[in-house]
Design a protein around this motif. Sequence first.
Motif, PDB file in Angstrom:
ATOM      1  N   PHE A  66       0.863  -1.290   0.021  1.00  0.00           N
ATOM      2  CA  PHE A  66      -0.106  -0.059  -0.193  1.00  0.00           C
ATOM      3  C   PHE A  66       0.777   1.251   0.113  1.00  0.00           C
ATOM      4  O   PHE A  66       0.447   2.288  -0.317  1.00  0.00           O
ATOM      5  N   SER A  67       2.118   1.062   0.314  1.00  0.00           N
ATOM      6  CA  SER A  67       3.060   2.474   0.509  1.00  0.00           C
ATOM      7  C   SER A  67       4.284   2.002   0.737  1.00  0.00           C
ATOM      8  O   SER A  67       4.750   0.899   0.833  1.00  0.00           O
ATOM      9  N   THR A  68       5.354   3.177   0.206  1.00  0.00           N
ATOM     10  CA  THR A  68       6.693   2.964   0.597  1.00  0.00           C
ATOM     11  C   THR A  68       7.136   3.962   1.726  1.00  0.00           C
ATOM     12  O   THR A  68       8.069   4.710   1.524  1.00  0.00           O
ATOM     13  N   ASN A  69       6.132   4.529   2.601  1.00  0.00           N
ATOM     14  CA  ASN A  69       6.266   5.337   3.547  1.00  0.00           C
ATOM     15  C   ASN A  69       6.550   6.857   3.235  1.00  0.00           C
ATOM     16  O   ASN A  69       7.475   7.470   3.596  1.00  0.00           O
ATOM     17  N   GLY A  70       6.044   7.092   2.139  1.00  0.00           N
ATOM     18  CA  GLY A  70       6.284   8.591   1.402  1.00  0.00           C
ATOM     19  C   GLY A  70       7.474   8.587   0.634  1.00  0.00           C
ATOM     20  O   GLY A  70       7.754   9.767   0.141  1.00  0.00           O
ATOM     21  N   ILE A  71       8.495   7.626   0.684  1.00  0.00           N
ATOM     22  CA  ILE A  71       9.671   7.627  -0.135  1.00  0.00           C
ATOM     23  C   ILE A  71       9.420   7.326  -1.647  1.00  0.00           C
ATOM     24  O   ILE A  71       8.924   6.399  -1.878  1.00  0.00           O
ATOM     25  N   ARG A  72       9.646   8.295  -2.446  1.00  0.00           N
ATOM     26  CA  ARG A  72       9.156   8.092  -4.009  1.00  0.00           C
ATOM     27  C   ARG A  72      10.261   7.145  -4.686  1.00  0.00           C
ATOM     28  O   ARG A  72      11.352   7.270  -4.386  1.00  0.00           O
ATOM     29  N   VAL A  73       9.416   6.010  -5.143  1.00  0.00           N
ATOM     30  CA  VAL A  73      10.299   4.985  -6.010  1.00  0.00           C
ATOM     31  C   VAL A  73      10.711   5.569  -7.326  1.00  0.00           C
ATOM     32  O   VAL A  73       9.885   5.986  -8.283  1.00  0.00           O
ATOM     33  N   ARG A  74      11.916   5.856  -7.568  1.00  0.00           N
ATOM     34  CA  ARG A  74      12.770   6.463  -8.815  1.00  0.00           C
ATOM     35  C   ARG A  74      12.881   5.348  -9.714  1.00  0.00           C
ATOM     36  O   ARG A  74      13.393   4.481  -9.298  1.00  0.00           O
ATOM     37  N   PRO A  75      12.339   5.942 -10.933  1.00  0.00           N
ATOM     38  CA  PRO A  75      12.601   4.996 -12.266  1.00  0.00           C
ATOM     39  C   PRO A  75      14.075   4.727 -12.390  1.00  0.00           C
ATOM     40  O   PRO A  75      15.196   5.621 -12.059  1.00  0.00           O
ATOM     41  N   PRO A  76      14.683   3.557 -12.788  1.00  0.00           N
ATOM     42  CA  PRO A  76      13.739   2.388 -13.280  1.00  0.00           C
ATOM     43  C   PRO A  76      13.208   1.635 -12.318  1.00  0.00           C
ATOM     44  O   PRO A  76      12.702   0.511 -12.641  1.00  0.00           O
ATOM     45  N   ASN A  77      13.472   1.562 -10.948  1.00  0.00           N
ATOM     46  CA  ASN A  77      13.313   0.874 -10.010  1.00  0.00           C
ATOM     47  C   ASN A  77      11.565   0.601  -9.855  1.00  0.00           C
ATOM     48  O   ASN A  77      10.831   1.487 -10.321  1.00  0.00           O
ATOM     49  N   VAL A  78      11.150  -0.751  -9.482  1.00  0.00           N
ATOM     50  CA  VAL A  78       9.736  -1.181  -9.357  1.00  0.00           C
ATOM     51  C   VAL A  78       9.622  -1.565  -8.076  1.00  0.00           C
ATOM     52  O   VAL A  78      10.224  -2.753  -7.739  1.00  0.00           O
ATOM     53  N   VAL A  79       8.652  -1.098  -7.159  1.00  0.00           N
ATOM     54  CA  VAL A  79       8.099  -1.539  -6.094  1.00  0.00           C
ATOM     55  C   VAL A  79       6.377  -1.873  -6.314  1.00  0.00           C
ATOM     56  O   VAL A  79       5.816  -0.747  -6.786  1.00  0.00           O
TER      57      VAL A  79
END
Length: 395
Positions: free
Chosen positions: A189-202
């Motif tokens: 549901f979340s990554t605790n407000g940390i934006r996942v930066r491309p090209p990574n995928v969560v």
Amino acid sequence: MKKNFLFFGSYIGINFLLIALIATATQPFQHHRSLASPVSTDTTHVTLQFVGDIMQHGSQRRAAMLEDTTKFNYKSCFELVADELKEADFTIANLELTLAGEPYTSYPTFSAPDKLVQDLVYSGVNVMATANNHSYDKGKKGLIRTLDVLDSLKILRAGTYRDTTEYLNSTPLILQKDSIRLALLNYTFSTNGIRVRPPNVVCAIDTAQILRDIHKSKASNVDAIIAFMHWGDEYTDQPNSYQKSISRLLHQKGIDYVIGAHPHVLQPMETFNDSTKAKKQVTVYSLGNFVAGQANEKRMGAIFRMKLQKIDHKLELSECGYILTWIDKPYKNGKRLYQVVPVDKVKTTPKSPRALYTKKYRHFFQKYNKGVFEYMYDTIDSKWVLTQADSSLDL
């Protein structure tokens, strides 16, 4: 002499033939019907187990640290539950931390020693769900190094990926034993407000993405689809409306088994028939903590076990239930240790915290579970037996 022997042999043979014909003629008609309907031999089986949150707080790391070194040993943490973890073909855990290397950190951003995962594998865990609110605690570096470590240990994994190409090539994760093929999907549901930066995928709980993954899973010729969901309200023992609605949607769209984590406490489990009443479906809202440095009821978790059988190309849920676990914190040589114990196998005193919380959650599950019961340990035969008896409330 030779002629007499042949005649005698022929005579005996004729008599045996007559006896056989008479015996066959007098057999009940039921016998002939059973010969006309042979039992299928096309049967295969697979056993899966799911455990909850794998956490690494500072107190756990200090307990595993060897004296006068920077090395760690977690085998004692899991040695009392290793036999149970190894009983399944696939034992799947929620890895709620990163393996980002030193410096090792705990809450609010986790980086644990690699040895934690190495000893989990040694103890029987062979699949990791990696999508959760701590997946990106250490950013791109932490995500990639975590996947590097898991891959080096040949651990199957789902939920996080180095890039979109890896995600497309690796989703769904196929768990296969003999002719049984299962798809495992994992979302948070979340990554605790940390934006996942491309090209990574969560992988996020995004209905459009989930529907695409379900469609791809069905096209992969699988017998069933499993979704490991990271969701819910922390420290709350009932699922919220969001969990319930997402669970219904997943089942409607083709997910057979929904397993939940994140609240750090146990939540109800249920089985029910799908809309066609042709297949049994499962939702486990939260398995609680498997190992963590938290206190009180947050030390209670469960191993959820499913046994599936495939008969004539049709997969069925033949059995499911849970084994309650507890995180003991004994002192040895003046040092606090952490040990995960199956509560019905490793006994304790009646008024210990473990005994009190075990009794609490046995009452809780008997009240709120639907069709899911506890495995109790048979000390005579040294095996776990699924029970529906009220005696399971006794310690």
